[in-house]
Design a protein around this motif. Structure first.
Motif, mmCIF file in Angstrom:
data_model
loop_
_atom_site.group_PDB
_atom_site.id
_atom_site.type_symbol
_atom_site.label_atom_id
_atom_site.label_comp_id
_atom_site.label_asym_id
_atom_site.label_seq_id
_atom_site.Cartn_x
_atom_site.Cartn_y
_atom_site.Cartn_z
ATOM 1 N N PHE A 18 0.830 -1.199 0.000
ATOM 2 C CA PHE A 18 0.000 0.000 0.000
ATOM 3 C C PHE A 18 0.870 1.257 0.000
ATOM 4 C CE2 PHE A 18 -3.877 -2.026 2.363
ATOM 5 C CZ PHE A 18 -4.051 -2.895 1.303
ATOM 6 N N THR A 19 0.419 2.258 -0.736
ATOM 7 C CA THR A 19 1.101 3.556 -0.728
ATOM 8 C C THR A 19 0.159 4.697 -0.377
ATOM 9 O OG1 THR A 19 0.700 3.833 -3.107
ATOM 10 C CG2 THR A 19 2.790 2.809 -2.453
ATOM 11 N N SER A 20 -1.160 4.408 -0.327
ATOM 12 C CA SER A 20 -2.123 5.463 -0.024
ATOM 13 C C SER A 20 -3.392 4.842 0.543
ATOM 14 C CB SER A 20 -2.468 6.265 -1.290
ATOM 15 O OG SER A 20 -3.200 5.449 -2.199
ATOM 16 N N MET A 21 -4.275 5.721 1.043
ATOM 17 C CA MET A 21 -5.556 5.267 1.577
ATOM 18 C C MET A 21 -6.394 4.599 0.492
ATOM 19 S SD MET A 21 -7.261 5.194 4.455
ATOM 20 C CE MET A 21 -6.498 6.510 5.423
ATOM 21 N N ALA A 22 -6.209 5.017 -0.739
ATOM 22 C CA ALA A 22 -6.963 4.441 -1.848
ATOM 23 C C ALA A 22 -6.681 2.945 -1.999
ATOM 24 C CB ALA A 22 -6.624 5.168 -3.153
ATOM 25 N N ASP A 23 -5.444 2.538 -1.717
ATOM 26 C CA ASP A 23 -5.099 1.120 -1.806
ATOM 27 C C ASP A 23 -5.880 0.321 -0.776
ATOM 28 O OD1 ASP A 23 -3.217 1.485 -3.859
ATOM 29 O OD2 ASP A 23 -1.674 2.043 -2.413
ATOM 30 N N LEU A 24 -6.014 0.875 0.431
ATOM 31 C CA LEU A 24 -6.773 0.190 1.470
ATOM 32 C C LEU A 24 -8.241 0.103 1.098
ATOM 33 C CD1 LEU A 24 -7.169 -1.107 4.229
ATOM 34 C CD2 LEU A 24 -7.194 1.203 5.240
ATOM 35 N N HIS A 25 -8.797 1.193 0.600
ATOM 36 C CA HIS A 25 -10.199 1.178 0.170
ATOM 37 C C HIS A 25 -10.414 0.128 -0.907
ATOM 38 C CE1 HIS A 25 -12.087 4.423 2.386
ATOM 39 N NE2 HIS A 25 -11.034 5.211 2.151
ATOM 40 N N ALA A 26 -9.492 0.060 -1.870
ATOM 41 C CA ALA A 26 -9.630 -0.894 -2.961
ATOM 42 C C ALA A 26 -9.580 -2.334 -2.442
ATOM 43 C CB ALA A 26 -8.516 -0.668 -3.979
ATOM 44 N N TRP A 27 -8.708 -2.574 -1.464
ATOM 45 C CA TRP A 27 -8.577 -3.925 -0.895
ATOM 46 C C TRP A 27 -9.866 -4.313 -0.176
ATOM 47 C CZ3 TRP A 27 -8.830 -6.546 3.663
ATOM 48 C CH2 TRP A 27 -8.244 -7.827 3.701
ATOM 49 N N LEU A 28 -10.431 -3.394 0.594
ATOM 50 C CA LEU A 28 -11.658 -3.682 1.324
ATOM 51 C C LEU A 28 -12.824 -3.897 0.369
ATOM 52 C CD1 LEU A 28 -11.286 -1.104 4.248
ATOM 53 C CD2 LEU A 28 -11.164 -3.601 4.445
ATOM 54 N N GLU A 29 -12.898 -3.089 -0.690
ATOM 55 C CA GLU A 29 -13.979 -3.244 -1.654
ATOM 56 C C GLU A 29 -13.873 -4.589 -2.361
ATOM 57 O OE1 GLU A 29 -16.573 -1.373 -2.078
ATOM 58 O OE2 GLU A 29 -15.877 0.029 -0.544
ATOM 59 N N ALA A 30 -12.645 -5.002 -2.710
ATOM 60 C CA ALA A 30 -12.450 -6.293 -3.373
ATOM 61 C C ALA A 30 -12.849 -7.444 -2.447
ATOM 62 C CB ALA A 30 -10.995 -6.434 -3.789
#
Length: 280
Positions: free
Chosen positions: A265-277
């Motif tokens: 991860f490099t940003s909050m967007a990566d975490l959001h994407a992981w949770l959505e997936a």
């Protein structure tokens, strides 16, 4: 071995344990309350804060950091977060003390030159567990802390000794708490062993203790959550409340998967994407 969660439980059970490590503990050590706090803007996570009892005369606040991995920016962070918290709560406290607990000197930050004045101050206490002396000469609670640092070939013998000594010295309720913490340490230390093997090592039946029934589900899960949340903060910054709740609701296997994924991860967007997936 999730030492963060183990030391959290140790201090939660016995806040005065911290003061057993210090040469000059406060006279009202038994009245302190242990807590874990966050300082916002910028946000820092402080491992442990020992708050003095509330009364008309402000007391001394103690900050504690347990460090079992090399961190070449440890003192930058510890001093920054401690003084910032003290600044924002100045009216509540008369003074502050900082305690850093290491398993040994080898894990201390290499470059300490910028902080020599602070490190040589009577307000800063560096504790090296392997220099506290023979584990059998220490109070049982302190011995539990040292037990986390021992190699497996010594840990079993010393754990059995602490178990026997606790049964002799402590009340039933205190002994039960010590047994559960001791078993927690040994279960984490010997993750590859079966229940029966750990029972034989300690000479007890683990089904008789609450910790074995819960360690794989609750205890380990709590330790994983604590670790993952701290790693996420350092990777992507402060988590919004909604995101934090989503992470805390994850099952143990999902937390372990997140622990591997967040390394990229490099940003909050990566975490959001992981949770959505995960939810799709």
């Amino acid at each position: 071995m999730r030492r963060d969660s183990i030391f959290y439980k140790l201090f939660q059970q016995s806040p005065s344990l911290l003061f057993a490590l210090l040469a000059n503990p406060p006279s009202n050590a038994d009245e302190y309350i242990f807590d874990s706090v966050a300082v916002k803007e910028p946000k820092f996570e402080i491992d442990g804060v020992f708050l003095p009892p509330q009364n008309p005369n402000p007391g001394v606040v103690y900050f504690c950091e347990v460090q079992f991995q090399k961190d070449e920016r440890l003192y930058e962070r510890v001093f920054a977060e401690s003084y910032l918290y003290f600044y924002r709560n100045r009216d509540r406290f008369s003074n502050l003390q900082i305690v850093i607990i290491y398993p040994s000197r080898s894990l201390e930050q290499t470059d300490i030159n910028p902080y020599l004045s602070q490190l040589n101050s009577p307000q800063v206490n560096r504790i090296y567990l392997d220099e506290l002396g023979d584990i059998r000469s220490l109070p049982v609670w302190v011995g539990l802390m040292v037990l986390t640092t021992l190699e497996e070939n010594r840990a079993t013998e010393e754990a059995r000794y602490l178990l026997a000594r606790s049964q002799q010295e402590n009340s039933q309720s205190q002994n039960r708490a010590i047994i559960e913490l001791l078993v927690t340490i040994m279960v984490y230390k010997f993750e590859g062993k079966s229940q029966r093997e750990v029972e034989q090592m300690l000479g007890i039946t683990l089904q008789e203790t609450r910790v074995y029934r819960e360690i794989k589900e609750q205890g380990r899960e709590e330790g994983e959550k604590l670790l993952i949340l701290r790693l996420l903060f350092r990777r992507v910054g402060e988590l919004p409340q909604e995101v934090r709740q989503r992470v805390e609701s994850l099952a143990l296997e999902q937390l372990e998967n997140l622990g591997e994924a967040l390394l990229d991860f490099t940003s909050m967007a990566d975490l959001h994407a992981w949770l959505e997936a995960l939810e799709s």
